[in-house]
Design a protein around this motif. Sequence first.
Motif, mmCIF file in Angstrom:
data_model
loop_
_atom_site.group_PDB
_atom_site.id
_atom_site.type_symbol
_atom_site.label_atom_id
_atom_site.label_comp_id
_atom_site.label_asym_id
_atom_site.label_seq_id
_atom_site.Cartn_x
_atom_site.Cartn_y
_atom_site.Cartn_z
ATOM 1 N N GLN A 64 55.205 12.852 -38.932
ATOM 2 C CA GLN A 64 55.507 12.397 -37.585
ATOM 3 C C GLN A 64 54.319 12.590 -36.648
ATOM 4 N N PHE B 156 60.841 7.137 -29.796
ATOM 5 C CA PHE B 156 60.683 8.002 -30.963
ATOM 6 C C PHE B 156 60.381 9.434 -30.534
ATOM 7 N N ARG B 157 59.490 9.612 -29.581
ATOM 8 C CA ARG B 157 59.105 10.962 -29.151
ATOM 9 C C ARG B 157 60.254 11.696 -28.469
ATOM 10 N N ARG C 248 62.691 11.419 -33.295
ATOM 11 C CA ARG C 248 61.956 12.340 -34.172
ATOM 12 C C ARG C 248 62.791 13.557 -34.555
ATOM 13 N N TYR D 146 57.384 16.746 -40.383
ATOM 14 C CA TYR D 146 56.743 16.973 -39.087
ATOM 15 C C TYR D 146 55.265 16.596 -39.117
#
Length: 120
Positions: free
Chosen positions: A64, A23-24, A28, A61
Amino acid sequence: MWATQLAEHEKVREYLSAELERFRNKRRFRVLDLYRSSFDPHQEGNFDHHPPAHRYLFQAYVYQYHLIQFAWIVLEMLDEMIRLEKERNTQRLWTPVERLFRWNNWQLSDTVRNGDDEDP
């Protein structure tokens, strides 16, 4: 039983760690896909597609960020659980009552030990 729980916790920890890294590093940025058309030079005169407001990008954001922080906390919790399961390989019952009240013979009062009731 301990070995199966330990293996399960280690498997969950590895899966969560891999998903967090994926994901990172890649996922994202998928939030930006809705806004890419506004930066495309071939689409300058096309006003059929309007990107969402930028405040939604900010909210995504922020979401996230909190999602990543929560995942890190869960990883730390899993690490601590795995450490405790490796360190303590015998079962025992833990309750907070022992920490709140000391129930050994050295701390009981004389009336409780002797069974004497107070005279009303």
